[in-house]
Design a protein around this motif. Structure first.
Motif, short mmCIF file in Angstrom:
data_model
loop_
_atom_site.label_atom_id
_atom_site.label_comp_id
_atom_site.label_asym_id
_atom_site.label_seq_id
_atom_site.Cartn_x
_atom_site.Cartn_y
_atom_site.Cartn_z
N GLY A 19 3.10 6.12 11.94
CA GLY A 19 2.17 6.52 10.88
C GLY A 19 2.77 6.28 9.51
N SER A 20 4.07 6.51 9.39
CA SER A 20 4.74 6.21 8.13
C SER A 20 4.75 4.71 7.88
N ALA A 21 5.05 3.95 8.92
CA ALA A 21 5.18 2.50 8.74
C ALA A 21 3.83 1.83 8.47
N VAL A 22 2.84 2.20 9.27
CA VAL A 22 1.54 1.55 9.11
C VAL A 22 0.82 2.15 7.92
N GLY A 23 0.45 1.30 6.99
CA GLY A 23 -0.22 1.82 5.80
C GLY A 23 -0.69 0.67 4.94
N LEU A 24 -0.74 0.92 3.65
CA LEU A 24 -1.21 -0.12 2.74
C LEU A 24 -0.28 -1.32 2.76
N GLY A 25 0.97 -1.09 3.16
CA GLY A 25 1.91 -2.20 3.27
C GLY A 25 1.41 -3.26 4.23
N ASN A 26 0.76 -2.84 5.30
CA ASN A 26 0.26 -3.79 6.29
C ASN A 26 -1.07 -4.40 5.86
N TYR A 102 3.62 4.45 -7.50
CA TYR A 102 2.62 3.38 -7.66
C TYR A 102 1.81 3.14 -6.39
N TYR A 103 2.38 3.50 -5.25
CA TYR A 103 1.66 3.35 -3.98
C TYR A 103 0.40 4.23 -3.99
N THR A 104 0.54 5.42 -4.56
CA THR A 104 -0.59 6.35 -4.58
C THR A 104 -1.72 5.82 -5.46
N PHE A 223 11.20 -4.45 4.72
CA PHE A 223 11.66 -3.10 4.43
C PHE A 223 10.50 -2.20 4.03
N PHE A 224 9.62 -2.76 3.20
CA PHE A 224 8.49 -1.97 2.72
C PHE A 224 7.61 -1.55 3.88
N SER A 225 7.25 -2.52 4.70
CA SER A 225 6.27 -2.25 5.74
C SER A 225 6.82 -1.33 6.82
N LEU A 226 8.10 -1.45 7.11
CA LEU A 226 8.68 -0.57 8.13
C LEU A 226 9.21 0.75 7.55
N SER A 227 8.95 0.98 6.27
CA SER A 227 9.42 2.20 5.59
C SER A 227 10.93 2.33 5.63
N LEU A 228 11.64 1.21 5.46
CA LEU A 228 13.10 1.24 5.61
C LEU A 228 13.82 1.06 4.28
N1 TRP Z 1 5.53 1.49 5.20
C1 TRP Z 1 4.42 2.06 4.51
C2 TRP Z 1 3.30 1.03 4.43
O1 TRP Z 1 3.45 -0.05 4.92
C3 TRP Z 1 4.79 2.53 3.13
C4 TRP Z 1 5.97 3.41 3.14
C5 TRP Z 1 6.07 4.66 3.67
C6 TRP Z 1 7.24 3.07 2.65
N2 TRP Z 1 7.33 5.12 3.52
C7 TRP Z 1 8.08 4.17 2.90
C8 TRP Z 1 7.73 1.96 2.01
C9 TRP Z 1 9.41 4.12 2.55
C10 TRP Z 1 9.06 1.92 1.66
C11 TRP Z 1 9.90 2.98 1.93
O2 TRP Z 1 2.27 1.29 3.87
#
Ligand code: TRP
Length: 452
Positions: A19-26, A102-104, A223-228
């Motif tokens: 749930g953290s990983a899947v988001g606007l990044g994808n 900025y994500y918000t 990194f962004f998409s996997l929340s890493l």
């Molecule tokens: N990975 C999330 C997405 O793809 C965004 C996200 C959540 C994120 N936690 C993070 C990005 C930590 C970087 C670091 O939408």
């Protein structure tokens, strides 16, 4: 001592991390980065980065978090007290704070589109109308701020409710529905006239498009998409139970996240090309393309178009929410552990601080347009700085910490759950985290920032 919260089940742990990983990044960022960097070739590098950098760093973050049983901001102080590694934790908190800001803003846009879809506002509009509407909306000084505020409050409320009730329950219901809807929309998009061009763009690599900038983007997107790279998943792992399998969880999250991104590509590119929108339209790509998909694919059945568009934006907003709570949690847990404020008070401090970042990022697309840093607007700069510099740098040091500094025995305990599983994989993992991941990130940096 206060009992540390836990995810209730193993599947709950996987779904919360996913749930953290899947988001606007994808769904928002992946398509526009792919569009800007030439399509299929970019995706191949991206997949390589997931495998060689993303998954190993994710396993490393999991092991750090679960071993320390503390959020990333304090985990290094627990693991290796009195060393400078604590700054790696602070670095993560800072990075997360900036991204959350900025994500918000973009998450708020999804609410505007949900609102519009709910009032049946897409009906009868042409692609040109959608382009114009997006521009007018994102440059408006008030409306996006209202949605930004609403989204921050939603995140805040869930965070204050706590880990299991808030985060876990929510991810469990939402993720599967989102996935099914994406598949349906993918079929709709492929059925549009001319969709084959979009699929070619997505799946037929043109290697001449690969350069340092596209490699840096693919690495940043990983990194962004996997929340890493900032300890977000390491913070979640501090809530994992002892028998959660870290390697399996990391692969599951990596696979789910990648499938959602590719599905988003299958939805967006055929549709964009079909209605004549350039794939490199940038951050506005999904906001001008998707409403068209709903309009055109169901032109004979407006009620279905209506239902699907509403459902899609509900799910997109929820996917964004499961990501924003994970970022918020990093700072909230840190403030709570560090200064012993209550969770509520810690969360309020985080929310208020990031509201400021969000307001500036949002206004930078309209009234503050002329304010630039390194030739980028504030919004673009925040995205570049965090995704392409701060996260990979964080990931680099996480790999160095686990590969070179931290006692190998602890890694072994975490990865093998005390010597019971994955014993052979451990050697492979150690090799990758020690050599491949750090050198890979250095190589990408050297190319992308122009040192080679
Ligand atoms: N990975 C999330 C997405 O793809 C965004 C996200 C959540 C994120 N936690 C993070 C990005 C930590 C970087 C670091 O939408």
């Amino acid at each position: 001592m206060e009992k540390r919260a836990n995810f209730g089940s193993k599947i709950g742990a996987i779904l919360a991390a996913a749930g953290s990983a899947v988001g606007l990044g994808n769904i928002w960022r992946f398509p526009y980065e792919t569009g800007a960097h030439g399509g299929a070739a970019f995706i191949l590098i991206y997949l390589l980065c997931i495998l060689l950098l993303g998954i190993p760093v994710m396993i490393a973050e999991f092991s750090i978090g679960r071993h320390a049983k503390a959020s990333t901001g304090s985990s290094y102080k627990v693991l290796v007290p009195g060393t400078a590694w604590k700054y790696l934790g602070y670095w993560g908190v800072l990075t997360g704070f900036l991204i959350f800001g900025y994500y918000t803003v973009v998450a708020g846009w999804t609410l505007e589109y949900l609102f519009d879809a709910g009032l049946n506002g897409f009906i009868g509009k042409t692609p040109q109308d959608f382009i114009h509407d997006f521009q007018a909306f994102s440059e408006n000084p008030i409306r996006p701020l209202i949605w930004l505020f609403v989204f921050m409050i939603m995140t805040h409320v869930i965070i204050v409710k706590g880990v299991q009730k808030g985060i876990e329950k929510f991810s469990k219901i939402m993720m599967p529905i989102l996935f099914i809807l994406l598949i349906v929309l993918g079929f709709c998009s492929i059925s549009l006239p001319n969709s084959i061009e979009g699929l070619k763009f997505l799946f037929m690599p043109d290697f001449s498009k690969i350069d340092g900038a596209s490699m840096l983007s693919a690495c940043g997107q990983t990194f962004f998409s996997l929340s890493l790279g900032m300890g977000c998943l390491s913070t979640y792992a501090s809530y994992f139970s002892r028998d959660t399998k870290l390697v399996k969880t990391a692969f599951s999250v990596g696979i789910i996240d990648t499938m959602v991104a590719i599905l988003a590509g299958v939805i967006i590119f055929p549709a964009a090309i079909s209605v004549g929108i350039q794939p490199d339209a940038g951050p506005s790509l999904i906001f001008i393309t998707l409403p068209n998909v709903f309009q055109q694919a169901f032109s004979g059945a407006p009620i279905i178009a209506y239902l699907f568009s509403v459902m899609f934006y509900v799910l997109l907003a929820l996917a964004a929410l499961t990501s924003t709570i994970s970022m918020h949690e990093v700072s909230t847990a840190f403030i709570h552990e560090q200064f012993h404020f209550t969770r509520g008070r810690s969360a309020s401090m985080m929310t208020m601080g990031s509201l400021m970042v969000g307001i500036i990022a949002s206004l930078s697309l309209g009234v503050l347009k002329n304010l630039t840093i390194f030739n980028m607007g504030i919004f673009g700069f925040l995205d570049y700085l965090t995704a392409k510099i701060m996260l990979p740098l964080g990931g680099f040091f996480i790999a160095i910490f686990v590969g070179w500094y931290w006692n190998k025995q602890y890694s072994y305990e975490e990865i093998t759950n005390g010597g019971t599983i994955m014993k052979h994989f451990f050697k492979v993992y150690m090799f990758v985290i020690k050599y491949i991941a750090p050198l890979g990130i250095l190589f990408v940096f050297a190319n992308g920032l122009g040192f080679i």
